[in-house]
Design an enzyme around this catalytic site. Structure first.
Site, PDB file in Angstrom:
ATOM      1  NE  ARG A 281      -6.083   1.212  -4.578  1.00  0.00           N
ATOM      2  CZ  ARG A 281      -5.361   2.084  -5.280  1.00  0.00           C
ATOM      3  NH1 ARG A 281      -5.457   3.386  -5.018  1.00  0.00           N
ATOM      4  NH2 ARG A 281      -4.547   1.682  -6.231  1.00  0.00           N
TER       5      ARG A 281
ATOM      6  CG  HIS B  45      -1.992   1.021   1.184  1.00  0.00           C
ATOM      7  ND1 HIS B  45      -3.157   0.836   0.483  1.00  0.00           N
ATOM      8  CD2 HIS B  45      -2.074   2.263   1.722  1.00  0.00           C
ATOM      9  CE1 HIS B  45      -3.923   1.912   0.602  1.00  0.00           C
ATOM     10  NE2 HIS B  45      -3.286   2.791   1.349  1.00  0.00           N
TER      11      HIS B  45
ATOM     12  NE  ARG C 168      -1.592  -8.001  -4.786  1.00  0.00           N
ATOM     13  CZ  ARG C 168      -1.951  -6.781  -4.390  1.00  0.00           C
ATOM     14  NH1 ARG C 168      -1.091  -5.805  -4.417  1.00  0.00           N
ATOM     15  NH2 ARG C 168      -3.174  -6.549  -3.961  1.00  0.00           N
TER      16      ARG C 168
ATOM     17  CD  GLU D 250      -9.391  -8.280  -8.030  1.00  0.00           C
ATOM     18  OE1 GLU D 250      -8.337  -7.725  -7.678  1.00  0.00           O
ATOM     19  OE2 GLU D 250     -10.506  -7.965  -7.592  1.00  0.00           O
TER      20      GLU D 250
ATOM     21  NE  ARG E 254     -10.953  -2.156  -4.810  1.00  0.00           N
ATOM     22  CZ  ARG E 254      -9.621  -2.237  -4.755  1.00  0.00           C
ATOM     23  NH1 ARG E 254      -8.956  -2.838  -5.719  1.00  0.00           N
ATOM     24  NH2 ARG E 254      -8.951  -1.697  -3.746  1.00  0.00           N
TER      25      ARG E 254
ATOM     26  CB  CYS F  61      -7.983  -0.398 -12.261  1.00  0.00           C
ATOM     27  SG  CYS F  61      -8.512  -1.932 -11.471  1.00  0.00           S
TER      28      CYS F  61
ATOM     29  CG  ASN G 192      -1.604  -4.529  -8.396  1.00  0.00           C
ATOM     30  OD1 ASN G 192      -1.172  -4.258  -9.502  1.00  0.00           O
ATOM     31  ND2 ASN G 192      -1.829  -3.615  -7.489  1.00  0.00           N
ATOM     32  CG  ASP G 193      -5.124  -9.454  -5.887  1.00  0.00           C
ATOM     33  OD1 ASP G 193      -4.151  -9.847  -5.219  1.00  0.00           O
ATOM     34  OD2 ASP G 193      -6.038  -8.779  -5.407  1.00  0.00           O
TER      35      ASP G 193
END
Length: 542
Positions: A295, A188, A463, A429, A331, A500, A452-453
């Site tokens: 988010r 993050h 990750r 994802e 989201r 995204c 990312n996922d």
């Protein structure tokens, strides 16, 4: 002068004083004391300091997130005045002849345990509040104080690591750079640094105990190097580099107001990823075409209870109103994995990234989901809002989501509350969602690929595990093939597809993404103009 190498997660350069954030375990020693009244007086002084800190936090929160979200600091102030709590501390000091730190820590644990064992949910939630105020008192008693990032000069934040809830509460205008001992390129903190356009280093093997706040440091994101207490020559070289970077940024500013169209006429939307309403300033400053990832979990972090429907409605309404007709894709909550929230009571999991998180929580605990959906449908009336559901793996999940949305719609209709059913899409994802994207495309309005996922699950690599950074390859052919498959399946059904995830901001892939047919790239605000430059200088056919 001390130099340390780390891994850069955003290439930039900064120089300024450091603020060292040290993790505290609050394990205090029991010490026998003779002058009990002196210890009681110390508690009184620590109480005054704590009250002043909480008042500052309350004032800052009111300005930034409104009175409803700031109320928690008022609650903490009131709890610090609770007679039973204070008498228990004083009594332990006097009867057991122990130091103030020990008395506060033990009393805090006892009261927290008492609240946690109660049946009433509201009272259970006070357990975390008691822990919080007790830890604050211990910090003030031990002389550690409270790092108030709202009152410091612009500084470089140096820490072991930073949690999502810690970064959410920071005054981002006062942060020049991040330097952490741990963390991964997808943490993050790294995402926040890229959004804010500030240099950040992770994996820096420095001794936090040997560092003191106020020392000057240079963070060079290009070299992956941090230098503490630099000599004059290094300072002069840094100033020169900073001026060069400022000139490059000035040239990018000239692209504001221009479209993202290739030399041969292909247009692509470039949107921004943000974490809260407070980040919309970055979106406007960098001239993004919209918000591709809002988010919403920021509303759930850094607090001790669920946000109300009204709190959420006001935040979403403010976002769409500020964006004045531009698309805002929100989201639904993505709690779990690296974003842990105590009051969700998720429990410990061996593999939280693959566990109880995101849409799984929403479908298992629909009362939480419905509150958010009510707020979203109400806010959709005020602008161009879209809803995006994370961590989808099946068509059955989408059907269940739509059933809950329909229930919420009926409730709002019956209550004669104004609402609107907005565009609804899903995040791709998981490999499962990518492989059945042809079927999913028939059910939803759009796809947004969370790279990312998707990379994590496809490569079977955590990750967040810094030991695996060398194996984590977002350019892997399997990832790029999946992205192409998702785009093709979306277009066959007349739907749009975007990215995204962090890969969308990888400038080495921008041209390839345009040629793959992606309709949208949603990136950190600081990357919008950089991608616009690439798009405007390329030809699709080459």
């Amino acid at each position: 002068m001390q130099c340390f190498q780390g891994k850069s997660v955003y290439k930039g350069i900064a120089m300024g004083p450091i603020v060292v954030l040290k993790k505290n375990d609050y394990q205090v020693k029991r010490i026998r004391i003779e002058d009990t009244e002196a210890e009681v007086k110390r508690v009184d002084e620590a109480l005054k300091a704590s009250q002043e800190q909480l008042q500052k936090l309350y004032d800052k929160a009111v300005r930034e997130v409104g009175e409803a979200s700031a109320a928690i600091f008022e609650v903490h102030q009131m709890m610090l005045e609770d007679e039973d709590y204070l008498e228990a501390i004083q009594n332990m000091i006097r009867t057991e002849q122990v130091n103030a730190e020990y008395a506060v820590a033990v009393t805090g644990d006892n009261f927290a345990e008492m609240f946690a064992s109660m049946d009433d949910d509201y009272m259970k939630a006070r357990s975390a509040d008691i822990k919080d105020i007790s830890e604050r008192l211990v910090r003030n008693l031990s002389g550690q104080g409270d790092v108030d990032l709202s009152s410091i000069e612009p500084s470089i934040i140096v820490a072991d690591d930073l949690s999502p809830s810690e970064t959410v509460q920071m005054d981002k205008d006062k942060i020049l750079a991040f330097v952490t001992v741990h963390g991964s390129t997808n943490s993050h903190t790294a995402i926040l640094a890229r959004m804010m356009n500030i240099p950040a280093l992770i994996g820096v093997k420095m001794d936090l105990e040997a560092l003191r706040s106020g020392v000057t440091a240079v963070v060079d994101g290009f070299q992956g190097m941090v230098t503490f207490d630099p000599d004059e020559e290094t300072k002069v070289q840094t100033e020169t580099k900073m001026q060069e970077e400022a000139e490059k940024l000035k040239l990018l500013q000239e692209l504001k107001g221009k479209e993202n169209i290739t030399l041969d006429g292909r247009k692509i939307n470039i949107y921004a990823n943000i974490g809260s309403v407070g980040d919309i300033g970055y979106v406007m400053e960098n001239d993004a075409g919209g918000i591709g990832l809002f988010r919403s979990e920021f509303l759930y972090l850094g607090r001790n209870d669920f946000p109300t429907e009204e709190e959420q409605f006001q935040a979403y309404k403010q976002a769409v109103q500020m964006m004045a007709g531009k698309k805002v894709i929100i989201r639904t909550l993505d709690i779990g994995a690296d974003k842990q929230v105590d009051y969700f009571n998720l429990g410990n999991e061996d593999n939280p990234a693959m566990g109880y998180r995101a849409i799984r929580i929403c479908l298992r605990q629909p009362e939480i989901f419905k509150t958010q959906l009510r707020a979203l449908l109400r806010a959709a009336v005020y602008g161009n809002l879209s809803i995006m559901y994370p961590m989808i793996t099946s068509t059955e999940e989408v059907k269940k989501i739509y059933e809950i949305v329909a229930e919420v719609e009926e409730e709002l209709k019956a209550q004669e509350i104004q609402y609107k059913i907005p565009e609804q899409g899903i995040m791709i994802e998981t490999p499962a969602a990518a492989i059945i994207s042809d079927k999913l495309a028939e059910m939803v309005d759009f796809f947004s690929i969370g790279t990312n996922d998707l990379t994590q699950y496809t490569l079977a690599i955590d990750r967040q595990n810094e030991k695996l950074d060398d194996f984590y390859n977002p350019h892997h052919e399997a990832i790029l093939r999946m992205i192409q498959m998702v785009v093709d399946n979306a277009h066959k059904c007349g739907k749009w597809a975007g990215i995204c995830g962090e890969l969308g901001a990888d400038a080495t892939l921008t041209e390839q993404f345009v040629r793959m047919g992606l309709d949208e790239l949603s990136v950190a605000p600081s990357m919008v103009l950089k991608l616009r430059k690439i798009v405007r200088e390329m030809k699709v056919e080459e």
